[in-house]
Design an enzyme around this catalytic site. Structure first.
Site: not given
Ligand code: IPE
Ligand code: IPE
Ligand code: MG
Length: 237
Positions: A18, A31, A35, A63, A69, A129
């Site tokens: 995250d 953003r 990624h 998820s 999103r 792995l």
């Molecule tokens: C969890 O991160 C999902 C992934 C890392 C793919 P999110 O950013 O979606 O989780 P929340 O919304 O902060 O709980």
């Molecule tokens: C995690 O990073 C990656 C995915 C959920 C795909 P985020 O996109 O949730 O990044 P933040 O939490 O918004 O910084």
């Molecule tokens: Mg996140």
């Protein structure tokens, strides 16, 4: 069957990757660039696993809730997954990495699904792995699906009274894998976000404020050292 692993050996590492978006925002970048940097971080960690005796690496990539999103961000994530397979598959295969998916990839584009199926098929016998990508994964969705599978078995005549915990575990995407020994969450939040709800019952947790794209060898070593210092009791004394 869920295999129990010896308490101090870290066989299975799971990661909630995250903080990609915030990493990018902090730099004034879109953003999607976060990624992209996140994919680089994943590549680094995959490479470090075998040298640290980690046999299973399971990462939360997308998820069941991430569909909420903006469409542009979802598309960017799917494009990155496409690119990751295109660019990395040969090397992953050469390095003995077996690719698995946890989650339902049915809603993904047919061309991407084909690519994923191909990646899983050619790497299926690799033993160095097991890299599991949680894609369109939700712990509750997984448990619901397992409950349905068991219900159908009952309809076909099995007696539910005969079932044990392992029978449910065998209906999960993680069938045949040991439970995670350590779960890392980057990005500063202290929650599970619907990841591996059943499987992390006795998993050690390690959270860091570091955003996923900044996660590297130093952070991994800190997490592994913390794990070594933990007393795992599994409910015993
Ligand atoms: C969890 O991160 C999902 C992934 C890392 C793919 P999110 O950013 O979606 O989780 P929340 O919304 O902060 O709980
Ligand atoms: C995690 O990073 C990656 C995915 C959920 C795909 P985020 O996109 O949730 O990044 P933040 O939490 O918004 O910084
Ligand atoms: Mg996140």
């Amino acid at each position: 069957m869920m295999k129990k692993t010896a308490s101090k050996k870290l066989t299975h590492l799971a990661i909630i990757m995250d903080g990609n978006g915030r990493w990018a925002q902090k730099r004034g970048l879109p953003r999607a660039m976060g990624h992209r940097a996140g994919v680089e971080a994943l590549r680094r960690i995959v490479e470090l696993c075998p040298g640290n005796q980690i046999e299973y690496l399971t990462v939360y990539a997308f998820s069941t809730e991430n569909w909420k999103r903006p469409q542009t961000e979802v598309q960017a994530l799917m494009a990155l997954l496409n690119e990751f397979i295109d660019k990395e598959l040969t090397l992953l295969h050469q390095n003995g990495v077996c690719i698995r998916v946890l989650g339902d990839i049915e809603p993904l584009a047919p061309s991407l699904r084909k690519k994923i199926d191909h990646a899983m098929a050619i790497t299926a016998q690799n033993k160095k792995l097991v890299l599991s990508l949680a894609l369109n994964y939700g712990g509750r969705r997984e448990l619901l699906q397992a409950a349905k599978a068991l219900a159908y078995r009952a309809l076909k005549g099995e007696n539910p009274e005969n079932w044990q915990e392992d029978d449910l575990a065998a209906e999960l995407f993680t069938k045949g894998m040991p439970e995670p020994d350590l779960l890392i969450r980057t990005g500063g939040d202290l929650r599970v976000s619907n990841f591996l709800l059943w499987q992390i019952a006795y998993t050690e947790l390690w959270c860091t404020d570091i955003f996923w794209p900044d996660f590297g060898e130093e952070e991994l070593m800190a997490a592994l050292a913390a794990f070594k210092g933990r007393q795992r009791r599994f409910g015993g004394v």
